[in-house]
Design an enzyme around this catalytic site. Structure first.
Site, PDB file in Angstrom:
ATOM      1  N   GLU A 180       0.597  -1.570   0.236  1.00 18.18           N
ATOM      2  CA  GLU A 180       0.176  -0.032   0.132  1.00 18.18           C
ATOM      3  C   GLU A 180       0.865   0.898   0.446  1.00 18.18           C
ATOM      4  O   GLU A 180       0.515   2.493  -0.734  1.00 18.18           O
ATOM      5  CB  GLU A 180      -1.007   0.102   1.133  1.00 18.18           C
ATOM      6  CG  GLU A 180      -1.940  -1.322   1.592  1.00 18.18           C
ATOM      7  CD  GLU A 180      -2.881  -1.415   0.082  1.00 18.18           C
ATOM      8  OE1 GLU A 180      -2.833  -0.408  -0.600  1.00 18.18           O
ATOM      9  OE2 GLU A 180      -3.179  -2.213  -0.102  1.00 18.18           O
ATOM     10  N   GLU A 186      -1.010  -3.310  -9.476  1.00 25.42           N
ATOM     11  CA  GLU A 186      -1.251  -3.850  -8.526  1.00 25.42           C
ATOM     12  C   GLU A 186       0.148  -4.920  -8.769  1.00 25.42           C
ATOM     13  O   GLU A 186       0.917  -5.120  -7.145  1.00 25.42           O
ATOM     14  CB  GLU A 186      -2.330  -4.836  -8.668  1.00 25.42           C
ATOM     15  CG  GLU A 186      -3.383  -4.000  -8.368  1.00 25.42           C
ATOM     16  CD  GLU A 186      -3.431  -3.129  -6.415  1.00 25.42           C
ATOM     17  OE1 GLU A 186      -2.586  -3.799  -5.977  1.00 25.42           O
ATOM     18  OE2 GLU A 186      -4.434  -2.123  -7.011  1.00 25.42           O
ATOM     19  N   HIS A 188       2.021   2.275  -3.795  1.00 24.54           N
ATOM     20  CA  HIS A 188       1.125   3.141  -3.559  1.00 24.54           C
ATOM     21  C   HIS A 188       1.306   5.083  -3.968  1.00 24.54           C
ATOM     22  O   HIS A 188       0.589   5.524  -4.872  1.00 24.54           O
ATOM     23  CB  HIS A 188      -0.827   2.640  -4.224  1.00 24.54           C
ATOM     24  CG  HIS A 188      -0.825   0.998  -4.578  1.00 24.54           C
ATOM     25  ND1 HIS A 188      -0.501   1.063  -5.669  1.00 24.54           N
ATOM     26  CD2 HIS A 188      -1.896   0.262  -4.419  1.00 24.54           C
ATOM     27  CE1 HIS A 188      -1.153  -0.083  -5.823  1.00 24.54           C
ATOM     28  NE2 HIS A 188      -1.533  -1.031  -5.395  1.00 24.54           N
TER      29      HIS A 188
END
Length: 308
Positions: free
Chosen positions: A141, A215, A144
């Site tokens: 995460e 992803e 990102h």
């Protein structure tokens, strides 16, 4: 500030191309609405205000929708400790840490830039994962945020959201107000609905193509940062399996935010719909992590045979 997450030029190129194409689509969409509605001021002000609202308040919108709340170190010391450690290794600002009271095991990051970001995990994820697995998910995460693809997805999704809302509004206005419409109004109605539907479809495909690649890029970056791709693979396998056991009716609310999640809230592996999915398949992700594990000389990554 440049973080120590491994840079991904292919991700940068894909984000740039996607934003350029969506920008062209955005200009065409606004121009078509102005021609059809014959009021440039109304269209520009309305869409501009909605864009600013989504960009600046995307983190609050996502947190509200997923029942997330900001948590302090005293309440979740171990969670904060993992985020602190990863941010120190990655040399990036620490995001706001939040927890969502949901049994579905998942996590997401949101925010317009690394200085205004939120990383949120569900209580279901915290209950199920071992410390090394949780570290892998949080590194995913944080990547990102560091790569700024959270902001790109937020901006990119705006056009599809607006087009979708216009189609829905037009549909319901046709049902409940169809008898009070002259011929010219009907032509405008059909034109607006047609343009909006086309824009929604194109933005839908562009966003999903970018989302699947980002992803994989986040998995790669997290695996290299932590040096433990097998832990991330174990988390993926565990989370995907556990989501599959959650009733579909309990996943429906979460599915609207699939593009932001660590793994999609679908409850099943995609078939033909994988071409329209926000995420690559579990097999693709495990295969990539297996290659990285071999490069790093780590123990074997869990595969399909290890899934419950």
């Amino acid at each position: 500030m440049q973080s120590r997450f491994r840079s991904d030029r292919r991700l940068t190129v894909r984000m740039t191309v996607t934003m350029f194409l969506l920008g062209l689509l955005y200009v065409g969409f606004v121009a078509a609405l102005i021609v059809l509605l014959k009021s440039w001021l109304l269209v520009v002000v309305l869409i501009g205000a909605l864009f600013v609202a989504q960009f600046w308040f995307s983190d609050r919108i996502a947190m509200f929708a997923m029942r997330g709340r900001v948590v302090e170190r005293e309440e979740y010391p171990e969670l904060h400790a993992v985020v602190d450690r990863l941010c120190a290794i990655a040399d990036m600002p620490k995001p706001v840490v939040a927890v969502s009271e949901m049994d579905m095991p998942n996590a997401f990051a949101t925010g317009r830039n690394p200085d205004h970001a939120v990383v949120c995990v569900t209580t279901g994820l915290l209950r199920r994962l071992e410390p090394a697995e949780l570290e892998g998910v949080l590194a995913h995460e944080l990547s990102h945020v560091a790569h700024k693809d959270v902001a790109v997805i937020t901006i990119a999704s705006f056009l599809g959201v607006i087009a979708g809302l216009i189609v829905r509004f037009a549909f319901y206005s046709q049902i409940f107000g169809g008898g009070r419409r002259d011929q010219n109004t009907a032509v405008i109605f059909v034109g607006v609905m047609g343009v909006s539907a086309a824009v929604y479809a194109l933005s839908f495909l562009l966003i999903r193509a970018l989302s699947r690649y980002r992803e994989l890029a986040a998995d790669r970056a997290a695996a290299h940062l932590t040096g433990r791709p097998s832990a991330l693979a174990s988390a993926l396998t565990k989370v995907t399996g556990d989501i599959g056991r959650i009733p579909t009716k309990d996943l429906r609310t979460a599915q609207a935010f699939n593009a932001f999640y660590f793994t999609p809230a679908t409850g099943k592996e995609p078939g033909l719909e994988r071409f329209f999915s926000t995420h690559p398949t579990l097999e693709q992700r495990l295969e990539q992590l297996g290659r990285i594990s071999a490069e790093l000389g780590e123990a074997a990554v869990p595969g399909k045979a290890d899934r419950a």
